[in-house]
Design an enzyme around this catalytic site. Structure first.
Site, PDB file in Angstrom:
ATOM      1  N   LYS A 183       0.871  -1.185   0.000  1.00 27.86           N
ATOM      2  CA  LYS A 183       0.000   0.000   0.000  1.00 27.86           C
ATOM      3  C   LYS A 183       0.907   1.233   0.000  1.00 27.86           C
ATOM      4  O   LYS A 183       2.110   1.140   0.185  1.00 27.86           O
ATOM      5  CB  LYS A 183      -0.889   0.021   1.250  1.00 27.86           C
ATOM      6  N   LYS A 215      -1.107 -26.788  14.134  1.00 27.51           N
ATOM      7  CA  LYS A 215      -1.263 -26.334  15.508  1.00 27.51           C
ATOM      8  C   LYS A 215      -2.651 -25.718  15.705  1.00 27.51           C
ATOM      9  O   LYS A 215      -3.123 -24.960  14.867  1.00 27.51           O
ATOM     10  CB  LYS A 215      -0.176 -25.284  15.791  1.00 27.51           C
ATOM     11  N   LYS A 255      -6.984 -20.143  16.688  1.00 27.62           N
ATOM     12  CA  LYS A 255      -8.204 -19.516  16.182  1.00 27.62           C
ATOM     13  C   LYS A 255      -8.053 -19.130  14.725  1.00 27.62           C
ATOM     14  O   LYS A 255      -8.976 -19.252  13.941  1.00 27.62           O
ATOM     15  CB  LYS A 255      -8.596 -18.195  16.838  1.00 27.62           C
TER      16      LYS A 255
END
Ligand code: TRP
Length: 330
Positions: A119, A199, A202
């Site tokens: 960016k 592993k 989340k």
């Protein structure tokens, strides 16, 4: 006198069994040998969680989660970071001793900048909370005279920074204003594989939530992908994800006996999954019940955390007073 162990638990996301075996259980074990001070890092969470309903729910869920897993608030000082205003005063004081260059080198900040490389703006989406994250963390730790800080490897750099900042303070005043802490990284702690074999995390979307209802737990276990070995064929326990998870929940003899059944042949994957579900549910159902009871009584939960804050604040106030005196601001 016992040494002091302190750690912060960021209130983002829900707890999964990777957190349980990798962080919660080892921390509770440590609390038997150390003077433990464990807290919910809710202001750290604010850097990323901007939805008030989500954040407040998460704070309660994480607190109830640790309590359900066995944290004894009589043994451990357990509190919310946001209940200790001294944290933020100490943060400001530490800022004066923290080189900006040190913060530039923090892994989390550097990887955020890295992601912005394509960016036009290297600072895109980076707030000052992320940039100064290690200073707030240093305040959490130094406020409570921690000797050791049990954390995962990913946090080791933050503890080194904390020690660097504390040394700069002590050097400046030529006395031990702050105790120099050390990271405590338990190498032998289980790395819990997720449902896809990587592993459990989340971010990989491969986790088993610690408080999944029984049906959900069963469904997730049954979803584990296996190979096409027929029932009759002998199987290798060590390379089996089901067995690796089974070991976490099972007693020694159970582990040996299931391994034997694997090697003998005649056991299909469905049966192995049933065995896993049985031991997982055996361990998790009492936690699930305690969790539901704590979540059903928010006032009771808040009272536990408030009592923790009451015990923590005088310790925090003493550190800030010591620093102010050394600094000539008394
Ligand atoms: N940064 C830690 C994490 O992401 C959480 C944390 C905040 C912490 N303050 C702390 C850990 C102080 C140890 C000590 O997991």
């Amino acid at each position: 006198m016992k040494q002091i162990a302190l750690t912060g638990i960021k209130s983002t996301g829900i707890l999964h069994i990777g957190n349980y075996f990798g962080a919660i259980k080892p921390a509770l074990e440590l609390a038997r040998r150390y003077d433990a001070r464990y807290f919910i890092a809710d202001y750290h969470a604010l850097n990323t969680v901007k939805d008030p309903a989500v954040l407040s729910h998460c704070i309660r869920e994480i607190a109830a989660g640790w309590l359900s897993a066995g944290l004894d608030p009589e043994q451990v000082i357990f509190y919310r970071q946001s209940s200790i205003p001294e944290t933020f005063e100490l943060t400001t004081m530490l800022m004066a001793f923290t080189a900006k260059g040190l913060m530039n080198r923090a892994h989390a900040y550097k990887s955020a900048v890295q992601e912005n490389l394509d960016k036009n703006d290297p600072d895109a989406g980076i707030n000052m909370g992320l940039f100064t994250y290690p200073v707030l963390m240093a305040a959490d730790i130094l406020l409570f005279d921690a000797d050791i800080v049990p954390v995962g490897k990913d946090q080791a750099q933050h503890i080194e920074m904390t020690a660097d900042i504390a040394k700069a303070v002590n050097f400046n005043y030529q006395k031990e204003v702050l105790k120099i802490p050390q990271a405590f990284i338990q190498e032998q702690v289980a790395v819990v594989p997720g449902l896809d074999g990587r592993k459990m995390s989340k971010s990989y979307n491969n986790s088993i939530p610690l408080f999944a209802p029984e049906k959900e737990l069963r469904r997730l276990i049954m979803r584990i992908v296996t190979n096409s070995q027929p029932v009759s064929e002998p199987k290798d326990p060590q390379s089996s994800l089901i067995y690796q998870l089974y070991r976490l929940f099972a007693a020694q003899e159970e582990q040996a006996s299931l391994a034997e059944r694997y090697r003998a042949g005649g056991m299909g994957w469905g049966e192995a999954k049933e065995e896993l579900f049985r031991v997982a549910n055996r361990e998790l159902s009492p936690l699930r019940e305690r969790f539901a009871a704590l979540m059903a009584d928010p006032a009771g939960l808040d009272a536990i955390l408030a009592r923790g804050a009451q015990k923590a604040r005088p310790i925090a106030a003493a550190t800030v007073a010591r620093f102010r005196k050394a600094a000539g601001i008394d």
